[in-house]
Design an enzyme around this catalytic site. Structure first.
Site, PDB file in Angstrom:
ATOM      1  N   TYR A 213       1.254  -1.542  -0.157  1.00 12.33           N
ATOM      2  CA  TYR A 213      -0.014  -0.129  -0.099  1.00 12.33           C
ATOM      3  C   TYR A 213       1.044   1.316   0.500  1.00 12.33           C
ATOM      4  CZ  TYR A 213      -3.512   3.808   1.380  1.00 12.33           C
ATOM      5  OH  TYR A 213      -3.967   5.045   1.582  1.00 12.33           O
ATOM      6  N   LYS A 217       0.712   4.422  -3.156  1.00 14.72           N
ATOM      7  CA  LYS A 217       1.051   5.632  -2.707  1.00 14.72           C
ATOM      8  C   LYS A 217       1.850   6.399  -3.144  1.00 14.72           C
ATOM      9  CE  LYS A 217      -3.238   6.181  -1.350  1.00 14.72           C
ATOM     10  NZ  LYS A 217      -4.055   6.717  -2.273  1.00 14.72           N
TER      11      LYS A 217
END
Length: 341
Positions: A213, A217
């Site tokens: 994750y 990002k």
């Protein structure tokens, strides 16, 4: 306290000074949105819950003539629509639910085709939808987090940019394309950076970790900044930026494993922003002036992205990722990167 900091640094790869900066940003009061969106058309992805729903509510309150809740779960989106309309008298007919599944390239293509064919104008696109999962699954040949948070997100951006540029010329305005990032990008290890082809490495389970994750990002921010650079060189009128809404209470962390889920829950209970407070950052990014083109915004202020993004290595990687992404997008929708140039 020192032992706690050490444990957090080992778990999250925290850069020097991050905790101080994080607390300063997280505790900063955020202004209530006050921009004027009268007559404008807005798309918010992932608007059935959390930040997306509250941002959509603000856009309606600030006069937008059409706010599209772009969601995979249309049942929840319809409930969100009803809630928004109930809270904003006179908004009946201004909120619409459009289905889109970022796990499916065809779903994104059909959504964008509908927007390009039927919308008279498109002033704001807030790319908010994201997933955070710790197990390896594939969607469209890539690990799910990368497919959803990165590839489909930018497929939508590239496919909608022509409509936004058309709006800019026709209505003499500056449409906004805003990508919701995260300060998680500061501590992304991004082990895949050494691979000959970074996106190809996301097709395999090897290297899958809880860092995925964070890495997704990081990629979102780097690609958004590079897209802004490319558009600036072509003197386009669409304002492109990336933003960090801060540490917010949302459903994003529902897949976090033990004991990380406990730490996150405690952190949210102590420091977490409400979804409404976090949503202010989304609306702010969509209401800034052209001077915020190509900027990273943290809690409604321009901010430096991670040291890696600003490094020479990071700048070269940014161009490499952009080139790889364009090749992938051309394979999904031939001509899309040329149309958005």
């Amino acid at each position: 306290m020192d032992s706690i900091k050490l444990h957090l640094k080992m778990m999250f790869n925290l850069p020097p000074g991050f905790l101080t900066s994080f607390l300063s940003s997280q505790l900063r009061p955020l202004p209530a949105p006050s921009g004027d969106f009268t007559g404008k058309t807005v798309i918010v992805t992932g608007a059935n819950v959390g930040l997306g729903r509250e941002a959509a509510r603000h856009f309606v309150r600030l006069g937008a003539s059409k706010v599209i809740l772009a969601c995979r779960n249309t049942e929840k989106a319809e409930a969100a629509k009803d809630d928004i309309v109930f809270s904003a008298p006179g908004s009946v007919g201004r909120v619409e639910v459009w289905p889109v599944d970022l796990g499916s390239f065809e779903s994104v293509r059909q959504f964008c085709k509908r927007a390009n064919d039927t919308l008279e104008r498109l002033d704001v696109v807030v790319e908010n939808a994201a997933v955070a999962i710790g197990t390896f699954t594939l969607q469209e040949g890539y690990e799910t987090t990368i497919t959803t948070n990165v590839i489909s997100t930018f497929l939508m951006a590239f496919m909608l940019l022509p409509k936004m540029r058309e709006t800019a010329v026709r209505y003499n305005t500056n449409p906004h394309l805003s990508f919701v990032g995260s300060d998680a990008h500061y501590f992304a290890r991004f082990a895949e950076r050494s691979e000959p082809n970074v996106f190809e490495s996301f097709k395999h389970e090897k290297g899958m970790s809880e860092d995925r994750y964070n890495t997704s990002k990081l990629l979102v921010i780097m690609l958004a900044l590079e897209l802004a650079i490319q558009q600036r060189q072509k003197q386009q009128q669409v304002v492109i930026n990336a933003l960090n809404p801060g540490f917010c209470r949302s459903d994003l962390f529902r897949h976090a494993p033990f004991p990380l889920n406990i730490l996150i829950w405690l952190g949210l209970w102590i420091l977490g922003r409400t979804a409404e407070m976090g949503s202010r950052t989304l609306v702010h990014a969509a209401s800034t002036g052209p001077e915020m083109h190509g900027k990273y915004l943290d809690s409604c202020k321009p901010w430096d992205p991670s040291p890696y993004v600003l490094s020479e290595e990071g700048k070269q990687m940014q161009k490499k990722l952009y080139a790889e992404l364009k090749e992938i997008l051309e394979g999904i929708e031939p001509g899309v990167t040329a149309q958005s140039a």
